[in-house]
Design an enzyme around this catalytic site. Sequence first.
Site, PDB file in Angstrom:
ATOM      1  N   SER A 211      87.247  27.976  61.300  1.00  0.00           N
ATOM      2  CA  SER A 211      87.390  26.995  61.436  1.00  0.00           C
ATOM      3  C   SER A 211      88.391  27.180  63.851  1.00  0.00           C
ATOM      4  O   SER A 211      88.065  28.276  63.566  1.00  0.00           O
ATOM      5  CB  SER A 211      87.974  25.614  61.502  1.00  0.00           C
ATOM      6  OG  SER A 211      86.980  24.793  62.617  1.00  0.00           O
ATOM      7  N   ASP A 431      76.356  25.134  59.616  1.00  0.00           N
ATOM      8  CA  ASP A 431      78.042  24.699  59.537  1.00  0.00           C
ATOM      9  C   ASP A 431      77.219  24.058  61.201  1.00  0.00           C
ATOM     10  O   ASP A 431      76.913  23.999  61.879  1.00  0.00           O
ATOM     11  CB  ASP A 431      78.147  25.733  60.262  1.00  0.00           C
ATOM     12  CG  ASP A 431      79.932  25.555  59.906  1.00  0.00           C
ATOM     13  OD1 ASP A 431      80.009  24.305  60.455  1.00  0.00           O
ATOM     14  OD2 ASP A 431      80.680  26.518  60.980  1.00  0.00           O
ATOM     15  N   HIS A 460      81.091  24.531  55.851  1.00  0.00           N
ATOM     16  CA  HIS A 460      81.994  24.825  57.201  1.00  0.00           C
ATOM     17  C   HIS A 460      83.288  24.806  56.229  1.00  0.00           C
ATOM     18  O   HIS A 460      84.101  24.515  55.693  1.00  0.00           O
ATOM     19  CB  HIS A 460      82.367  23.374  57.888  1.00  0.00           C
ATOM     20  CG  HIS A 460      83.471  23.896  58.976  1.00  0.00           C
ATOM     21  ND1 HIS A 460      82.998  24.731  60.403  1.00  0.00           N
ATOM     22  CD2 HIS A 460      84.320  23.707  59.643  1.00  0.00           C
ATOM     23  CE1 HIS A 460      83.778  24.868  60.622  1.00  0.00           C
ATOM     24  NE2 HIS A 460      85.103  24.541  60.175  1.00  0.00           N
TER      25      HIS A 460
END
Length: 525
Positions: A211, A431, A460
């Site tokens: 991320s 995502d 994710h």
Amino acid sequence: MRKRAVALCGAAVVMAGTCTAVSAEASAPRAADTAHATKLAWKNCATKDYPVLQCASLEVPLDHSRPDGRQITLALSRVPHTASTYQGPLLVNPGGPGGSGLALAGFVASSLPKEVAAQYDVIGFDPRGVGASRPALDCEPGHFAPVRPDSVPTSPAVEKANLARAKSFADSCRKKYAHLLPYIDTTSAARDLDAIRQALGAGRLNYFGYSYGTYLGAVYARLFPERVRRLVLDSVVDPTDVWYDANQYQNLAFNDRHRAFLAWVARHDETYGLGTDPERVEVKWYAMRAALAKKPAGGVVGPAELEDTYLPAGYYNGYWPSLAEAFAAYVIDKNVGPLVTAYENFGAVDASGDNGYSIYTAVECGDAAWPRDWPQWQKDNWAAYEKAPFITWNNAWYNAPCAFWPTVAPRPLSIANGELPPALLFQATGDAATPYVGGVSVHHLLARSSLVVEEGSGNHGITLSGNACLDGHLARYLSDGTVPRAQGVADAVCPALPEPKPAATKAAPTSASGLILHSLLGFRA
């Protein structure tokens, strides 16, 4: 599963293209920077889940341009290598910004194939200002205490109340941390990574980020390309739209994921009894939201809290069964208990969350310019709300302190890089937190990188979450530098995991590793 993960050039790679391995010379760690190495005092900090975890702390300059100036402390964790073959430190980061990475080291070390993990010192860390690092920021404790004003500003009074909250948070950060805020940013955190590298005595480091951690890793690689050995980026931030535009794109993507969740609920009408038509199920969800605006569930779950509770469904479909149960209990049985429990599990913010949000705002507001003209926010978010009502205004208020932030942001650093060894990128096509285009963008910006796509997935954070195909590519890369190569946008394609089953079927809805990973990654990446 692990046998598949360590097999070289498996079927998925053959289908996608060819395997490429960097040379042994390129793979070998360089000599340590012994002249700059700091002796870290590692101490046992084992937990039941991670019995060999060690912890240490490291002082770094608050301002890296003034190395002899004020120092701050970073908290580090380590799972030491045990194999005779040593490939150096592997720094891991869960994203955020504002996520603690101490436990992630234990998770990564225990989730990789043993023979791969044994070759690395897996290093976790709390970035500056986070968790056990000192000082740790907490601008306004209780900022998310329920019940907050409705996120959708349907009246001037509601908008005024939300604006007051945003201004108050920014002002509290300024009053408490004015001396720190100019240095709570991605570039400073990337320079911290290099200080960690030096303290570990490593000539080069290996890095694995999820991320926001992908952006941190890419910025580090841009600043210190010669010090990168291996680079893994999972669920990739698009560096071309940090951060205002990125949040606008998220609104559309999360709306799609919310509708995917509601469609899944409709497909399991025999369990949840909310109907077989996804559009009608959606109507019932928004009717629940409207009812909570009049009478918050348990006195704590109003419409804003409801959005907070269901946002995690956009990050990981393993949460769908329990969230569907809470939805059905409220609508059909008029039972608010499961919804309150779901809020406590997924939406409520504790002291750790207050700290994480303080860092989130400091980094995102400080990394890049945000509109300071509130009418611009109104225009953009009302336009987005027309297409994506689920999270648009909730997301706007989450980021609204940036409209009043006390520091002036620099121009974002370009992460384009032709000097790196092959990097390995992972991206799911659906995502929502870091949309697919980010993985493609960074694939183009990092020369010689390879992109592995999880086709048909909306999750994710996708490696070490139960997909053996993805984990095989990760294990091969960390083992000997092998990356897939193919013509086209993706170098390898892995099918998505099966969608979860309703909890009532007694079938395991998710992998245990997926649940653990996503508890470490958190939300609001």
